[in-house]
Design a protein around this motif. Sequence first.
Motif, PDB file in Angstrom:
ATOM      1  N   PHE A   1      -1.412  -3.439  -5.744  1.00 42.37           N
ATOM      2  CA  PHE A   1      -2.638  -2.642  -5.623  1.00 42.37           C
ATOM      3  C   PHE A   1      -3.632  -2.993  -6.725  1.00 42.37           C
ATOM      4  N   PHE A   2      -3.180  -3.041  -7.973  1.00 44.77           N
ATOM      5  CA  PHE A   2      -4.091  -3.357  -9.067  1.00 44.77           C
ATOM      6  C   PHE A   2      -4.589  -4.797  -9.003  1.00 44.77           C
ATOM      7  N   ALA A   3      -3.748  -5.718  -8.551  1.00 44.13           N
ATOM      8  CA  ALA A   3      -4.191  -7.106  -8.388  1.00 44.13           C
ATOM      9  C   ALA A   3      -5.275  -7.197  -7.313  1.00 44.13           C
ATOM     10  N   LEU A   4      -5.093  -6.449  -6.228  1.00 46.75           N
ATOM     11  CA  LEU A   4      -6.096  -6.465  -5.160  1.00 46.75           C
ATOM     12  C   LEU A   4      -7.397  -5.809  -5.610  1.00 46.75           C
TER      13      LEU A   4
ATOM     14  N   PHE B   1     -12.782  -8.414   3.675  1.00 49.47           N
ATOM     15  CA  PHE B   1     -12.363  -7.237   4.435  1.00 49.47           C
ATOM     16  C   PHE B   1     -10.850  -7.093   4.477  1.00 49.47           C
ATOM     17  N   ILE B   2     -10.135  -8.203   4.615  1.00 49.59           N
ATOM     18  CA  ILE B   2      -8.671  -8.155   4.682  1.00 49.59           C
ATOM     19  C   ILE B   2      -8.081  -7.589   3.391  1.00 49.59           C
ATOM     20  N   PHE B   3      -8.727  -7.892   2.263  1.00 48.72           N
ATOM     21  CA  PHE B   3      -8.238  -7.373   0.984  1.00 48.72           C
ATOM     22  C   PHE B   3      -8.509  -5.880   0.841  1.00 48.72           C
ATOM     23  N   VAL B   4      -9.575  -5.389   1.452  1.00 47.39           N
ATOM     24  CA  VAL B   4      -9.847  -3.947   1.442  1.00 47.39           C
ATOM     25  C   VAL B   4      -8.736  -3.220   2.201  1.00 47.39           C
ATOM     26  N   ILE B   5      -8.373  -3.737   3.365  1.00 47.71           N
ATOM     27  CA  ILE B   5      -7.314  -3.117   4.167  1.00 47.71           C
ATOM     28  C   ILE B   5      -5.990  -3.149   3.407  1.00 47.71           C
ATOM     29  N   LEU B   6      -5.639  -4.324   2.847  1.00 47.22           N
ATOM     30  CA  LEU B   6      -4.392  -4.429   2.081  1.00 47.22           C
ATOM     31  C   LEU B   6      -4.391  -3.493   0.879  1.00 47.22           C
ATOM     32  N   THR B   7      -5.531  -3.354   0.222  1.00 54.75           N
ATOM     33  CA  THR B   7      -5.625  -2.453  -0.931  1.00 54.75           C
ATOM     34  C   THR B   7      -5.341  -1.019  -0.521  1.00 54.75           C
ATOM     35  N   LEU B   8      -5.915  -0.586   0.582  1.00 53.00           N
ATOM     36  CA  LEU B   8      -5.680   0.781   1.055  1.00 53.00           C
ATOM     37  C   LEU B   8      -4.231   0.990   1.487  1.00 53.00           C
ATOM     38  N   VAL B   9      -3.647  -0.005   2.140  1.00 53.05           N
ATOM     39  CA  VAL B   9      -2.241   0.089   2.555  1.00 53.05           C
ATOM     40  C   VAL B   9      -1.344   0.210   1.326  1.00 53.05           C
ATOM     41  N   TYR B  10      -1.580  -0.635   0.325  1.00 54.88           N
ATOM     42  CA  TYR B  10      -0.741  -0.595  -0.866  1.00 54.88           C
ATOM     43  C   TYR B  10      -0.967   0.672  -1.684  1.00 54.88           C
ATOM     44  N   LEU B  11      -2.178   1.207  -1.696  1.00 53.67           N
ATOM     45  CA  LEU B  11      -2.418   2.486  -2.367  1.00 53.67           C
ATOM     46  C   LEU B  11      -1.626   3.593  -1.673  1.00 53.67           C
ATOM     47  N   GLY B  12      -1.644   3.598  -0.343  1.00 51.50           N
ATOM     48  CA  GLY B  12      -0.879   4.598   0.404  1.00 51.50           C
ATOM     49  C   GLY B  12       0.609   4.509   0.119  1.00 51.50           C
ATOM     50  N   PHE B  13       1.151   3.278   0.120  1.00 48.57           N
ATOM     51  CA  PHE B  13       2.572   3.108  -0.175  1.00 48.57           C
ATOM     52  C   PHE B  13       2.890   3.528  -1.617  1.00 48.57           C
ATOM     53  N   ALA B  14       2.029   3.199  -2.558  1.00 48.30           N
ATOM     54  CA  ALA B  14       2.270   3.564  -3.962  1.00 48.30           C
ATOM     55  C   ALA B  14       2.322   5.084  -4.127  1.00 48.30           C
TER      56      ALA B  14
END
Length: 132
Positions: A86-89, A99-112
């Motif tokens: 999340f912090f790397a993204l 855009f793909i990194f925004v989605i991945l960032t939100l997914v990883y924030l949710g999992f964290a």
Amino acid sequence: MKTKWLLSSSAVVMGLLGLAGTFVPEEISNILEIEPSPITLILLQIIGGLYLGFAMLNWFTRSSLIGGIYNRPVVLGNLIHCLVVFFALIRHLAEDFHFIFVILTLVYLGFAIWFTLVMRSNPLRNQSKMSA
């Protein structure tokens, strides 16, 4: 807390990322506009293998008692992984917006957040409420 949903969904996400990194590293490097040198391709495959390993760990522990002191290494490993990614993204998004990194960032924030809640919960207390 529904830990089966958490571990199943994280296993699917990590499994898909792992399969992509393992089997299509050249296409990933082209999409990310990275030079597909031999070292880049092997690093993407190594990362894909790590993701597949985490996916298998999560998939096979999804039915176990998780939270508090139970399966703490599984929860802590996933939490640390999600926070670091999340912090790397976030850092990458500050430099270059995709855009793909925004989605991945939100997914990883949710999992964290979800793994943090699981780590701080008591699965035995939640189980006794369900059986009463």
